[in-house]
Scaffold this active site. Structure first.
Site, PDB file in Angstrom:
ATOM      1  N   SER A 256      -0.198   3.917   1.564  1.00 24.56           N
ATOM      2  CA  SER A 256      -1.474   3.990   2.250  1.00 24.56           C
ATOM      3  C   SER A 256      -1.731   5.373   2.836  1.00 24.56           C
ATOM      4  O   SER A 256      -1.736   6.350   2.111  1.00 24.56           O
ATOM      5  CB  SER A 256      -1.532   2.894   3.309  1.00 24.56           C
ATOM      6  OG  SER A 256      -2.862   2.616   3.589  1.00 24.56           O
ATOM      7  N   HIS A 397      -2.929  -5.254   0.307  1.00 25.70           N
ATOM      8  CA  HIS A 397      -2.479  -3.927   0.718  1.00 25.70           C
ATOM      9  C   HIS A 397      -1.108  -4.036   1.401  1.00 25.70           C
ATOM     10  O   HIS A 397      -1.013  -4.564   2.512  1.00 25.70           O
ATOM     11  CB  HIS A 397      -3.533  -3.416   1.707  1.00 25.70           C
ATOM     12  CG  HIS A 397      -3.361  -2.003   2.120  1.00 25.70           C
ATOM     13  ND1 HIS A 397      -3.596  -0.958   1.272  1.00 25.70           N
ATOM     14  CD2 HIS A 397      -2.999  -1.451   3.304  1.00 25.70           C
ATOM     15  CE1 HIS A 397      -3.397   0.180   1.926  1.00 25.70           C
ATOM     16  NE2 HIS A 397      -3.026  -0.097   3.165  1.00 25.70           N
TER      17      HIS A 397
HETATM   18  C1  GTR Z   1      -6.812   1.972   6.732  1.00 24.46           C
HETATM   19  C2  GTR Z   1      -7.483   3.203   6.190  1.00 24.46           C
HETATM   20  C3  GTR Z   1      -6.942   3.508   4.831  1.00 24.46           C
HETATM   21  C4  GTR Z   1      -5.433   3.407   4.751  1.00 24.46           C
HETATM   22  C5  GTR Z   1      -4.846   2.348   5.657  1.00 24.46           C
HETATM   23  C6  GTR Z   1      -3.350   2.453   5.960  1.00 24.46           C
HETATM   24  O1  GTR Z   1      -7.308   1.580   7.934  1.00 24.46           O
HETATM   25  O2  GTR Z   1      -8.858   2.975   6.138  1.00 24.46           O
HETATM   26  O3  GTR Z   1      -7.411   4.754   4.380  1.00 24.46           O
HETATM   27  O4  GTR Z   1      -4.849   4.617   4.971  1.00 24.46           O
HETATM   28  O5  GTR Z   1      -5.462   2.282   6.868  1.00 24.46           O
HETATM   29  O6  GTR Z   1      -2.814   3.539   6.100  1.00 24.46           O
HETATM   30  O7  GTR Z   1      -2.744   1.409   6.090  1.00 24.46           O
END
Ligand code: GTR
Length: 417
Positions: A256, A397
């Site tokens: 991420s 995610h």
């Molecule tokens: C989210 C962000 C993403 C990603 C994520 C993370 O809130 O919008 O770009 O980086 O966090 O790092 O888990």
């Protein structure tokens, strides 16, 4: 239970999208033209690796620094290492663990970080290593009670950080698998380098550099992503001093926001021989010009301390950005790169992540390497394992055991392990 968590994540994401006016409709992605990979700014065609390395690659690196991530300062600061613990029979005897305190100093002020390493006891001799930041402290990656809390813990342990419990993120760190397959792993809490909060910039390593001004941030000045990338190179400096580590076989894996930082680190520091970006999305592997899921405007608004200020000029003006993320991936060539997506992680734009890996191909072709040969996405759980790797898995995610297994497979091939 997993389905239930998936549903909650989906609902939260949908609410976020509605609030922030983001698109999840592929039919609404308008046609876009990607900036040239193999044509330099003066129109010269790039046809060989020499021309790429001497001309086009530096041009692109400079554009990513000045327009997106900020310049990494040339001057360095002093870094010392102190071995805090060394346990030869960690992980039920199959690994040696080490905890190392890094002190970053400019002579007047210093900050600290702790690196946690597990090194397999078998095979003896040098082993390849995965480097990666964790999000909630080294102690969150394992149930090993000897693992210390991060130096920065007291700073960021505020509301919102209440889940920083020991072992809370073990599912993201397949230590057993990594060790069993003959790899070492080195992790640090990313907050130790730059606490992920714009108000804590004074506690970051950025504040140690000579040109730092607490009141002013220059348009091309580095911020958190640049600092995280820099920090992972300092981990490599240390690994190079380690007898058991094969410093020709260093992989970086970032998830991420750390997937974004891993790509930027890999673009700048050629000691990373494999660069892995897991669900890195906007500012990571995803193509900006698709404007699918998180966009430049949204990310700059929510995370004003991640990118350089110049990047804000491209809020809602993706077409004006002189680069796109396939070029960032191409900067890693001829070293190996792996991009991974998760099916339900629409916020990160899985198709955009795949396409930038695909469109980085022409530079890998210059080196005669194996690229992704079709712009059609592979099916779920059908990894592509060329010199550019890619997979999309089911689920949300996250970093899962499935992801780690593929990274180990990829490293086995390229590190001949
Ligand atoms: C989210 C962000 C993403 C990603 C994520 C993370 O809130 O919008 O770009 O980086 O966090 O790092 O888990």
């Amino acid at each position: 239970m997993r389905a239930y968590i998936g549903l909650i994540v989906w609902l939260v994401t949908m609410c976020l999208c509605a609030q922030q006016n983001v698109d999840y409709d592929e039919s609404k992605v308008s046609a876009y033209l990607l900036p040239y990979l193999l044509k330099s700014d003066n129109g010269e065609k790039i046809t060989g690796t020499d021309q790429w390395e001497k001309k086009r690659r530096p041009e692109l690196l400079e554009l990513f620094a000045s327009q997106v991530y900020g310049h990494t300062p040339a001057g360095n600061i002093n870094v010392t290492y102190e071995i805090l613990t060394e346990e030869p029979s960690a992980m039920k005897g199959k690994a040696t663990s080490k905890q190392v305190k890094f002190v970053f100093s400019n002579g007047k002020k210093s900050t600290e970080a702790i690196l946690l390493m597990y090194i397999p006891n078998q095979p003896a001799g040098k082993v390849p290593v995965f480097v990666g930041y964790n999000f909630k402290g080294n102690h969150s990656t394992t149930l090993d009670t000897t693992v210390l809390y991060s130096p920065v813990f007291h700073l960021v342990k505020e509301p919102g950080y209440s889940d920083w419990e020991r072992g809370i993120q073990t599912s993201r760190w397949s230590y057993d698998k990594i060790i069993d397959r003959g790899y070492a792993v080195a992790t640090m809490c990313y907050h130790d380098i730059f606490p992920d909060n714009p108000e804590l910039r004074d506690h970051s390593i950025v504040s140690l550099f000579p040109d730092y001004d607490p009141e002013i941030i220059d348009p091309d000045e580095w911020q958190a992503i640049g600092a995280w990338a820099w920090g992972s190179s300092r981990i490599v400096d240390f690994l190079e001093t380690q007898e058991r580590i094969d410093s020709n076989k260093i992989a970086i894996m970032g998830h991420s926001r750390q997937g974004k930082a891993a790509l930027w680190a890999g673009a700048q520091d050629e000691r990373f021989r494999i660069v892995i970006s897991n669900d890195s999305g906007c500012g990571g592997a995803a193509l900006f010009r698709r404007k699918f899921g998180e966009t430049i405007e949204v990310i700059n608004k929510n995370f004003p301390h991640w990118f350089c200020k110049n990047f804000r000029q491209y809020n809602n003006r993706e077409e004006a950005l002189p680069i796109d993320q396939h070029q960032l991936i191409a900067l890693i060539a001829p070293r190996k790169v792996y991009v991974a997506s998760a099916e339900e992680d629409l916020w990160a734009d899985p198709r955009g992540e795949f396409l930038s890996a695909y469109h980085a191909g022409p530079v890998y072709h210059l080196y005669g390497l194996k690229t992704i040969d079709s712009d059609k996405m592979p099916e779920l759980h059908k990894p592509i394992m060329g010199d550019i790797g890619y997979h999309i898995r089911a689920g949300v995610h996250d970093v899962t055991e499935y992801d780690w297994e593929r990274y180990l497979d990829f490293a086995d091939v390229h590190f001949d392990n």
